[in-house]
Design an enzyme around this catalytic site. Sequence first.
Site, PDB file in Angstrom:
ATOM      1  N   THR A   1       0.822  -1.204   0.000  1.00 42.64           N
ATOM      2  CA  THR A   1       0.000   0.000   0.000  1.00 42.64           C
ATOM      3  C   THR A   1       0.861   1.261   0.000  1.00 42.64           C
ATOM      4  O   THR A   1       2.007   1.242   0.473  1.00 42.64           O
ATOM      5  CB  THR A   1      -0.888  -0.010   1.268  1.00 42.64           C
ATOM      6  OG1 THR A   1      -1.439   1.275   1.465  1.00 42.64           O
ATOM      7  CG2 THR A   1      -0.101  -0.362   2.519  1.00 42.64           C
ATOM      8  N   ASP A   2       0.295   2.374  -0.465  1.00 40.49           N
ATOM      9  CA  ASP A   2       1.000   3.659  -0.376  1.00 40.49           C
ATOM     10  C   ASP A   2       1.017   4.185   1.063  1.00 40.49           C
ATOM     11  O   ASP A   2       1.736   5.136   1.366  1.00 40.49           O
ATOM     12  CB  ASP A   2       0.383   4.701  -1.326  1.00 40.49           C
ATOM     13  CG  ASP A   2      -1.067   5.041  -1.016  1.00 40.49           C
ATOM     14  OD1 ASP A   2      -1.675   4.366  -0.163  1.00 40.49           O
ATOM     15  OD2 ASP A   2      -1.596   5.987  -1.629  1.00 40.49           O
TER      16      ASP A   2
ATOM     17  N   LYS B   1       2.350  -3.447   7.201  1.00 49.58           N
ATOM     18  CA  LYS B   1       2.601  -3.578   5.754  1.00 49.58           C
ATOM     19  C   LYS B   1       4.037  -3.138   5.443  1.00 49.58           C
ATOM     20  O   LYS B   1       4.728  -3.753   4.633  1.00 49.58           O
ATOM     21  CB  LYS B   1       1.592  -2.759   4.942  1.00 49.58           C
ATOM     22  CG  LYS B   1       0.187  -3.313   4.919  1.00 49.58           C
ATOM     23  CD  LYS B   1       0.056  -4.709   4.306  1.00 49.58           C
ATOM     24  CE  LYS B   1       0.295  -4.731   2.810  1.00 49.58           C
ATOM     25  NZ  LYS B   1       0.025  -6.094   2.256  1.00 49.58           N
TER      26      LYS B   1
HETATM   27  N1  LIG Z   1      -7.911  -2.040  -0.503  1.00 46.01           N
HETATM   28  C1  LIG Z   1      -7.039  -1.106  -0.840  1.00 46.01           C
HETATM   29  O1  LIG Z   1      -7.424   0.032  -1.129  1.00 46.01           O
HETATM   30  C2  LIG Z   1      -5.564  -1.452  -0.930  1.00 46.01           C
HETATM   31  C3  LIG Z   1      -4.700  -0.502  -1.468  1.00 46.01           C
HETATM   32  C4  LIG Z   1      -3.349  -0.834  -1.605  1.00 46.01           C
HETATM   33  C5  LIG Z   1      -2.891  -2.063  -1.205  1.00 46.01           C
HETATM   34  N2  LIG Z   1      -3.756  -2.970  -0.655  1.00 46.01           N
HETATM   35  C6  LIG Z   1      -3.196  -4.282  -0.260  1.00 46.01           C
HETATM   36  O2  LIG Z   1      -3.751  -5.237  -1.156  1.00 46.01           O
HETATM   37  C7  LIG Z   1      -3.947  -6.474  -0.492  1.00 46.01           C
HETATM   38  C8  LIG Z   1      -5.390  -6.893  -0.643  1.00 46.01           C
HETATM   39  O3  LIG Z   1      -6.246  -5.891  -0.081  1.00 46.01           O
HETATM   40  P1  LIG Z   1      -7.822  -6.087  -0.040  1.00 46.01           P
HETATM   41  O4  LIG Z   1      -8.423  -4.733   0.051  1.00 46.01           O
HETATM   42  O5  LIG Z   1      -8.233  -6.996  -1.116  1.00 46.01           O
HETATM   43  O6  LIG Z   1      -7.981  -6.835   1.364  1.00 46.01           O
HETATM   44  P2  LIG Z   1      -9.208  -7.656   1.925  1.00 46.01           P
HETATM   45  O7  LIG Z   1      -9.228  -7.407   3.392  1.00 46.01           O
HETATM   46  O8  LIG Z   1     -10.444  -7.410   1.127  1.00 46.01           O
HETATM   47  O9  LIG Z   1      -8.802  -9.185   1.636  1.00 46.01           O
HETATM   48  C9  LIG Z   1      -7.766  -9.827   2.314  1.00 46.01           C
HETATM   49  C10 LIG Z   1      -7.877 -11.326   2.028  1.00 46.01           C
HETATM   50  O10 LIG Z   1      -6.799 -11.981   2.716  1.00 46.01           O
HETATM   51  C11 LIG Z   1      -7.326 -13.119   3.390  1.00 46.01           C
HETATM   52  N3  LIG Z   1      -6.499 -13.366   4.581  1.00 46.01           N
HETATM   53  C12 LIG Z   1      -6.394 -12.601   5.690  1.00 46.01           C
HETATM   54  N4  LIG Z   1      -5.548 -13.175   6.573  1.00 46.01           N
HETATM   55  C13 LIG Z   1      -5.095 -14.320   5.988  1.00 46.01           C
HETATM   56  C14 LIG Z   1      -4.195 -15.334   6.386  1.00 46.01           C
HETATM   57  N5  LIG Z   1      -3.587 -15.302   7.579  1.00 46.01           N
HETATM   58  N6  LIG Z   1      -3.941 -16.353   5.533  1.00 46.01           N
HETATM   59  C15 LIG Z   1      -4.556 -16.409   4.314  1.00 46.01           C
HETATM   60  N7  LIG Z   1      -5.446 -15.481   3.896  1.00 46.01           N
HETATM   61  C16 LIG Z   1      -5.705 -14.450   4.722  1.00 46.01           C
HETATM   62  C17 LIG Z   1      -8.749 -12.750   3.734  1.00 46.01           C
HETATM   63  O11 LIG Z   1      -9.562 -13.901   3.981  1.00 46.01           O
HETATM   64  C18 LIG Z   1      -9.176 -11.966   2.507  1.00 46.01           C
HETATM   65  O12 LIG Z   1      -9.684 -12.826   1.513  1.00 46.01           O
HETATM   66  C19 LIG Z   1      -3.529  -6.257   0.956  1.00 46.01           C
HETATM   67  O13 LIG Z   1      -2.235  -6.759   1.111  1.00 46.01           O
HETATM   68  C20 LIG Z   1      -3.563  -4.754   1.131  1.00 46.01           C
HETATM   69  O14 LIG Z   1      -2.603  -4.343   2.082  1.00 46.01           O
HETATM   70  C21 LIG Z   1      -5.080  -2.696  -0.494  1.00 46.01           C
END
Ligand SMILES: NC(=O)c1ccc[n+]([C@@H]2O[C@H](COP(=O)([O-])OP(=O)(O)OC[C@H]3O[C@@H](n4cnc5c(N)ncnc54)[C@H](O)[C@@H]3O)[C@@H](O)[C@H]2O)c1
Length: 359
Positions: free
Chosen positions: A133-134, A169
Amino acid sequence: MKILITGGAGFIGSAVVRHIINHTDDSVINIDKLTYAGNLESLKEISRDPRYQFRQIDICDAQAVVQALNDFQPDAIMHLAAESHVDRSITGPAEFVQTNVVGTYTLLEACRQYWSALPEARKAAFRFHHISTDEVYGDLPHPDEMEGELPLFTESTPYAPSSPYSSTKAASDHLVRAWGRTYKLPVIVTNCSNNYGPYHFPEKLIPLIISNALEGKPLPVYGKGDQIRDWLYVEDHARALYTVVTKAQVGTTYNIGGHNEKKNLDVVMQVCELLDELRPKASRYQEQITYVQDRPGHDRRYAIDAAKIEKDLGWKPQETFESGLRKTVEWYLNNQEWVEHVKSGAYKNWIEQNYENRS
Ligand SMILES: NC(=O)c1ccc[n+]([C@@H]2O[C@H](COP(=O)([O-])OP(=O)(O)OC[C@H]3O[C@@H](n4cnc5c(N)ncnc54)[C@H](O)[C@@H]3O)[C@@H](O)[C@H]2O)c1
């Protein structure tokens, strides 16, 4: 190509899985713990494709991760599994340290063991793509504090995370780069701005506002709502991630953003205007806006400079904020059943009844 995706039942992970199955010839194994944020119903349209498999695995379970790697023999890992909600990280940071830090470490070690034993050609072509993430960069000067051209996050901006979420993160990014440098694991890191779009869990700003608006509930806005975020449509992010995992050089970092800096209050107002048009009612939705006490440590502004990925890999977002937000609101209006299921946990019953692809 065979790609192992962690967290493929989450918001962004499910968009990546749908993108790969629908738009490429590659195969995917999705390993996901299925926390409250993971929802296999988001993968309904591709769940029976022979190129897709699912295993319910916690990335902290080293043995299960090694087994999945050995069985599936992936050419690349896309690591998205994480605890991702800042508010939850403030009230319960332990789970964030466990999954984001210990989980990433466990996955890296399992991958290192698997990758070291690969034949030379496959070893050289292998990629470990860490999705971050940013928010690891902390926050940027806000237009209220500074005149003239405002700075953006670049790939060399120093890390200065503010919340338990962003600090875990940041820790995971450091682990991934260290495994690249020390053990020569072929790693790539991407840092993306706020995503929005279909299948987003209704605790995050845009789906929360849509959901509360339709239920006639207050629309909570932190502080004055003047925090600025750079919004990217989730399918643009999924395309960017696939471009990176297939084209980026080992050891690179890319910032991914949508060139859409918006104040939270303006985002909420835009959602309300779309709902006024698409689901009109006697009063205007913006009358439901309620200002609530600001989140502790709340970052004031994020904004991404995405020039490097555009220049090196030719990726650009296809949606404007207006077109992406309209698609998003329309999707939620047409998929209220999905929202009800994730809020009630009823999708777990749906999985038992409809999902045959589990092993
Ligand atoms: N949502 C955003 O705006 C955003 C922006 C930049 C980066 N990110 C990064 O992108 C990635 C995905 O984000 P998202 O919004 O889809 O998150 P989310 O919370 O919707 O999904 C996370 C997923 O990870 C699974 N999970 C959690 N703990 C786990 C574990 N211990 N073992 C296996 N699976 C596990 C969950 O069941 C879920 O399906 C993350 O790493 C987040 O930091 C998100």
